[in-house]
Design an enzyme around this catalytic site. Structure first.
Site, PDB file in Angstrom:
ATOM      1  N   TRP A   9       0.817  -1.234   0.000  1.00  0.00           N
ATOM      2  CA  TRP A   9       0.000   0.000   0.000  1.00  0.00           C
ATOM      3  C   TRP A   9       0.841   1.270   0.000  1.00  0.00           C
ATOM      4  O   TRP A   9       0.311   2.359  -0.142  1.00  0.00           O
ATOM      5  CB  TRP A   9      -0.925   0.002   1.227  1.00  0.00           C
ATOM      6  CG  TRP A   9      -2.037  -0.983   1.178  1.00  0.00           C
ATOM      7  CD1 TRP A   9      -2.308  -1.886   0.185  1.00  0.00           C
ATOM      8  CD2 TRP A   9      -3.062  -1.175   2.170  1.00  0.00           C
ATOM      9  NE1 TRP A   9      -3.415  -2.626   0.499  1.00  0.00           N
ATOM     10  CE2 TRP A   9      -3.893  -2.210   1.714  1.00  0.00           C
ATOM     11  CE3 TRP A   9      -3.336  -0.579   3.403  1.00  0.00           C
ATOM     12  CZ2 TRP A   9      -5.007  -2.656   2.435  1.00  0.00           C
ATOM     13  CZ3 TRP A   9      -4.430  -1.025   4.134  1.00  0.00           C
ATOM     14  CH2 TRP A   9      -5.256  -2.049   3.642  1.00  0.00           C
ATOM     15  N   LYS A  10       2.138   1.111   0.252  1.00  0.00           N
ATOM     16  CA  LYS A  10       3.039   2.285   0.322  1.00  0.00           C
ATOM     17  C   LYS A  10       2.490   3.301   1.337  1.00  0.00           C
ATOM     18  O   LYS A  10       1.999   2.887   2.381  1.00  0.00           O
ATOM     19  CB  LYS A  10       3.268   2.859  -1.075  1.00  0.00           C
ATOM     20  CG  LYS A  10       3.751   1.783  -2.068  1.00  0.00           C
ATOM     21  CD  LYS A  10       4.247   2.303  -3.380  1.00  0.00           C
ATOM     22  CE  LYS A  10       4.719   1.154  -4.250  1.00  0.00           C
ATOM     23  NZ  LYS A  10       5.315   1.573  -5.511  1.00  0.00           N
ATOM     24  N   HIS A  85      13.160  -2.120  -0.894  1.00  0.00           N
ATOM     25  CA  HIS A  85      12.334  -1.548  -1.957  1.00  0.00           C
ATOM     26  C   HIS A  85      13.084  -0.386  -2.624  1.00  0.00           C
ATOM     27  O   HIS A  85      13.789   0.366  -1.946  1.00  0.00           O
ATOM     28  CB  HIS A  85      10.990  -1.063  -1.380  1.00  0.00           C
ATOM     29  CG  HIS A  85       9.989  -0.792  -2.452  1.00  0.00           C
ATOM     30  ND1 HIS A  85      10.009   0.358  -3.202  1.00  0.00           N
ATOM     31  CD2 HIS A  85       8.964  -1.541  -2.935  1.00  0.00           C
ATOM     32  CE1 HIS A  85       9.018   0.304  -4.086  1.00  0.00           C
ATOM     33  NE2 HIS A  85       8.380  -0.837  -3.953  1.00  0.00           N
ATOM     34  N   GLU A 154      11.675  -6.271  -9.066  1.00  0.00           N
ATOM     35  CA  GLU A 154      10.935  -5.044  -9.386  1.00  0.00           C
ATOM     36  C   GLU A 154      11.863  -4.105 -10.143  1.00  0.00           C
ATOM     37  O   GLU A 154      12.590  -3.322  -9.522  1.00  0.00           O
ATOM     38  CB  GLU A 154      10.493  -4.324  -8.109  1.00  0.00           C
ATOM     39  CG  GLU A 154       9.410  -4.999  -7.351  1.00  0.00           C
ATOM     40  CD  GLU A 154       8.539  -3.988  -6.595  1.00  0.00           C
ATOM     41  OE1 GLU A 154       7.323  -4.139  -6.656  1.00  0.00           O
ATOM     42  OE2 GLU A 154       9.071  -3.064  -5.966  1.00  0.00           O
ATOM     43  N   SER A 197       3.991  -2.000 -11.955  1.00  0.00           N
ATOM     44  CA  SER A 197       2.827  -1.701 -12.797  1.00  0.00           C
ATOM     45  C   SER A 197       1.934  -2.914 -13.072  1.00  0.00           C
ATOM     46  O   SER A 197       1.357  -3.040 -14.150  1.00  0.00           O
ATOM     47  CB  SER A 197       3.257  -1.065 -14.127  1.00  0.00           C
ATOM     48  OG  SER A 197       3.838   0.193 -13.909  1.00  0.00           O
ATOM     49  N   GLY A 218       1.481  -2.467  -6.353  1.00  0.00           N
ATOM     50  CA  GLY A 218       1.380  -1.258  -5.542  1.00  0.00           C
ATOM     51  C   GLY A 218       0.050  -0.574  -5.807  1.00  0.00           C
ATOM     52  O   GLY A 218      -0.951  -0.828  -5.135  1.00  0.00           O
ATOM     53  N   GLY A 219       0.025   0.262  -6.824  1.00  0.00           N
ATOM     54  CA  GLY A 219      -1.179   1.035  -7.146  1.00  0.00           C
ATOM     55  C   GLY A 219      -2.447   0.192  -7.244  1.00  0.00           C
ATOM     56  O   GLY A 219      -3.494   0.566  -6.697  1.00  0.00           O
TER      57      GLY A 219
HETATM   58  P1  13P Z   1       3.150  -0.333  -8.781  1.00  0.00           P
HETATM   59  O1  13P Z   1       2.363  -1.596  -8.886  1.00  0.00           O
HETATM   60  O2  13P Z   1       2.312   0.850  -8.404  1.00  0.00           O
HETATM   61  O3  13P Z   1       3.999  -0.101  -9.984  1.00  0.00           O
HETATM   62  O4  13P Z   1       4.152  -0.521  -7.557  1.00  0.00           O
HETATM   63  C1  13P Z   1       4.992  -1.608  -7.568  1.00  0.00           C
HETATM   64  C2  13P Z   1       5.753  -1.620  -6.315  1.00  0.00           C
HETATM   65  O5  13P Z   1       6.643  -0.820  -6.099  1.00  0.00           O
HETATM   66  C3  13P Z   1       5.370  -2.626  -5.306  1.00  0.00           C
HETATM   67  O6  13P Z   1       6.327  -2.756  -4.321  1.00  0.00           O
END
Ligand code: 13P
Length: 233
Positions: A9-10, A85, A154, A197, A218-219
């Site tokens: 979720w950041k 990360h 990643e 992504s 993430g998003g």
């Molecule tokens: P996104 O899926 O938003 O590109 O983020 C990937 C991420 O950094 C997960 O740790």
């Protein structure tokens, strides 16, 4: 085959109320296994079968203002913790720190989700990328039982700004599979995830790869409709 989908979720959402709502909207019965990594401040307020943290410190107690320790995470029933990360490496996290964090997590029985791919460029070929991953993983996994570590590939250039449908830059499933094979064979890593992504439209391409054991969205993990689709693909 059941795969592991780890929601990062950041720094979202802004309130505990919204975080609880988001966690509650994720279906509990799904084809794949899901883990939710909320911001540290919300970990104790969220109810979800499998919780992960987004970072930790390498010491368990002492004069370390602002840090969160593996032993504290364990007491909150956290089972996974992201380390290394790109967004942390960008702020100065070194491979030595990543290694110390992963070691401290393993000592508490928490599975590190070790992210690699910082420093890679979109135009690099497979061989150049494996060189970067090799250098990172030699340091990150030094002295650790790699079979107990989950590595998330990643590529930093593929990470979105939060919009899960901005798919202009993604690593191909074939490239991600090759990197997963390299990481497993070279280092004896148990599981490899792909992140960058990921959305409901491209996720299946990665999940279909035999050596990709799951995803780190993430998003897309912030939109229950998308996340529920991904964990049921
Ligand atoms: P996104 O899926 O938003 O590109 O983020 C990937 C991420 O950094 C997960 O740790």
């Amino acid at each position: 085959m059941k795969k592991l989908i780890v929601a990062n979720w950041k720094l979202n959402p802004p309130t505990l109320k919204e975080a609880k709502k988001l966690a509650a909207a994720i279906v509990r019965k799904s084809k794949h296994v899901s883990v939710v990594c909320p911001p540290a401040g919300f970990l104790s307020g969220i109810s979800f079968p499998r919780l992960g943290a987004q970072d930790c410190f390498w010491e368990n107690r002492g004069a370390y203002t602002g840090q969160v320790s593996p032993v504290q995470l364990k007491s909150l029933k956290v089972k996974y913790c992201i380390v290394g990360h790109s967004e942390k490496r960008l702020l100065g996290e070194t491979d030595e720190m990543v290694n110390a964090k992963a070691r401290a997590l393993l000592e508490q029985g928490i599975t590190p989700v070790l992210c690699v791919g910082f420093g890679t460029k979109v135009e690099q070929d497979d061989l150049e990328v494996t060189d970067i991953l090799k250098t990172q993983l030699e340091m990150d996994l030094k002295g650790l039982d790699a079979s107990k570590v989950i590595v998330a590939y990643e590529p930093v250039w593929a990470i979105s700004n939060g919009d899960p449908l901005a798919t202009s830059k993604v690593a191909s499933p074939e490239h991600a599979e090759k990197m997963a094979i390299f990481i497993k064979h070279r280092f004896g890593v148990g599981k490899v995830l792909y992140g960058g992504s990921v959305n409901p439209y491209n996720a299946k391409g990665y999940l279909d790869q035999p050596n990709i054991d799951g995803l780190l969205p993430g998003g897309a993990s912030l939109i229950p409709k998308y996340f529920n689709q991904i964990i049921n693909l």
